[in-house]
Design an enzyme around this catalytic site. Structure first.
Site, PDB file in Angstrom:
ATOM      1  CE  LYS A  35      -0.232  -0.289   5.009  1.00 42.61           C
ATOM      2  NZ  LYS A  35      -0.779  -1.060   6.117  1.00 42.61           N
ATOM      3  CE1 TYR A 255      13.616  31.255   4.819  1.00 42.12           C
ATOM      4  CE2 TYR A 255      13.824  28.907   4.337  1.00 42.12           C
ATOM      5  CZ  TYR A 255      13.571  30.207   3.926  1.00 42.12           C
ATOM      6  OH  TYR A 255      13.261  30.442   2.617  1.00 42.12           O
TER       7      TYR A 255
HETATM    8  C1  LIG Z   1       0.080  -2.029   6.659  1.00 48.38           C
HETATM    9  C2  LIG Z   1      -0.420  -3.326   7.142  1.00 48.38           C
HETATM   10  C3  LIG Z   1       0.454  -4.403   7.362  1.00 48.38           C
HETATM   11  C4  LIG Z   1       1.954  -4.299   7.242  1.00 48.38           C
HETATM   12  O1  LIG Z   1       2.484  -3.691   8.402  1.00 48.38           O
HETATM   13  P1  LIG Z   1       4.049  -3.516   8.607  1.00 48.38           P
HETATM   14  O2  LIG Z   1       4.168  -2.990   9.975  1.00 48.38           O
HETATM   15  O3  LIG Z   1       4.497  -2.524   7.590  1.00 48.38           O
HETATM   16  O4  LIG Z   1       4.665  -4.835   8.404  1.00 48.38           O
HETATM   17  C5  LIG Z   1      -0.108  -5.612   7.708  1.00 48.38           C
HETATM   18  N1  LIG Z   1      -1.448  -5.758   7.858  1.00 48.38           N
HETATM   19  C6  LIG Z   1      -2.302  -4.734   7.670  1.00 48.38           C
HETATM   20  C7  LIG Z   1      -3.763  -4.946   7.844  1.00 48.38           C
HETATM   21  C8  LIG Z   1      -1.819  -3.487   7.317  1.00 48.38           C
HETATM   22  O5  LIG Z   1      -2.677  -2.474   7.144  1.00 48.38           O
END
Ligand SMILES: *Cc1c(COP(=O)(O)O)cnc(C)c1O
Length: 359
Positions: A35, A255
């Site tokens: 994702k 800055y």
């Molecule tokens: C994002 C996500 C993961 C992966 O998590 P990580 O900590 O990046 O390994 C697994 N399961 C679900 C439902 C997620 O949303």
């Protein structure tokens, strides 16, 4: 592209990390989580490189559509399921799998007219209290699913842990016990583990695991970096020095004039800033590699530039290579200096950067 800031994606490291996951959980199928543009690494690039994954997990239909358009034919799981009833025909057409986590989704699924039945992952809330059916609603949900022609049987069961990145948080044990209670009377495939659970709790390696962050060579545990777990960083954010200042004791930098030179010293200006995804909140002292030597960020990062103390690297010149995180400089460390987590830094990498793949 003449701007020197860029992102290097090491596909060998990505494949290595995937094999490391296999080694850690040899009996589990791997749903590679990609994702958020594969945590900023490039959705299609990562999916094509991880061609040994058993499935991919994404957050939304748009991401899944991009994968199918790129001819990725593996199972793809929508981790939040369908957002609208009207998404279901497209989901069915693309043969996507859905996580169902609330009554409304179940209802719209029951009512949908779709051509291909969907593989369904029923999400159970065991204590994170974000998505999922409460444990006492599972029997009812399963009954409805059994009677629903739009669902492929058997369904699979899923839960998500809130504190797996901490060694001894009592909630993890509670969540695991509750999930066990629900699952023991059912003969379904299950999945619990994200990266932190894969590393910390081998008993969570069920039929499926769901690694995200660790695939990218980053540790989900505060205070540890990925090399301790045999993982290699996939992304390196790098740039170059574009100017050098020789400043006098007491002169300020950047800055807000928040940093003053404690002595006469050279300061390098690097062509990368928060407009590229480098965190503006990184404190003075955040490590930056100049010609592979650790130097310190000084003053505030600006949109396209940041400044570094070159007392450790006085011979550095314009055009010299600077690494902001990645190879030889764990992003976990940068996140700590910026009061954030590596997930946020990776997702914030700006698409305007040039991406270079290395094999
Ligand atoms: C994002 C996500 C993961 C992966 O998590 P990580 O900590 O990046 O390994 C697994 N399961 C679900 C439902 C997620 O949303």
């Amino acid at each position: 592209m003449t701007r020197p800031s860029r992102v290097v994606i090491d596909k060998t490291a990505l494949r290595h990390n995937f094999q490391r996951v296999r080694q850690l959980a040899p009996n589990s199928k791997i749903m590679a989580i990609i994702k958020a543009d594969a945590y900023g690494h490039g959705l299609i690039r990562v999916a094509e490189t991880l061609n040994e994954a058993d499935a991919f997990g994404v957050a939304c239909l748009e991401e899944a559509e991009q994968l199918r358009e790129a001819s990725i034919s593996k199972p793809i799981v929508l981790l939040e399921g369908h957002h609208k009833a009207s998404d279901l025909s497209r989901i069915s057409e693309l043969q996507l799998e859905v996580v169902i986590h609330n009554d409304n989704q179940l209802l719209t699924l029951e009512q949908a007219e779709i051509n291909n039945a969907l593989q369904l992952w029923l999400k159970i809330d065991t204590g994170m209290h974000r998505l999922g059916f409460a444990v006492d609603k599972i029997d009812n949900a399963l009954n409805r699913i059994t009677n629903c022609n739009n669902v492929v049987k058997p369904v699979r069961l899923m839960t998500h842990l809130a504190t797996a990145n901490e060694d001894k948080h009592p909630l993890t044990r509670q969540q695991l016990n509750l999930f066990e209670q629900v699952c023991k009377k059912l003969d379904f495939e299950t999945t619990i583990a994200n990266s932190a659970a894969i590393l910390n709790f081998p008993e969570t390696h069920r039929e499926w695991i769901r690694p995200g962050l660790m695939l990218y060579g980053v540790s989900p545990m505060a205070g540890s970096d990925a090399s301790q777990h045999g993982l290699n960083p996939v992304m390196t954010m790098e740039s170059e020095i574009i100017s050098i200042q020789h400043l006098k004791k007491g002169e300020p930098v950047g800055y807000g004039a928040t940093w003053e030179c404690p002595e006469d010293m050279p300061v390098g200006v690097v062509a990368a800033g928060y407009g590229d995804g480098f965190p503006r909140h990184a404190k003075s002292g955040t490590p930056v590699l100049v010609n592979n030597v650790r130097c310190a960020l000084i003053g505030r990062a600006s949109m396209d530039m940041l400044t570094v103390d070159l007392r450790n690297q006085p011979e550095a010149g314009i055009g010299d290579r600077v690494v902001l995180w990645g190879e030889s400089l764990p992003i976990e460390e940068i996140a700590t200096y910026a009061d954030t987590i590596p997930y946020e830094l990776l997702c914030g990498v700006h698409k305007r950067l040039q991406f270079i793949e290395r094999d």
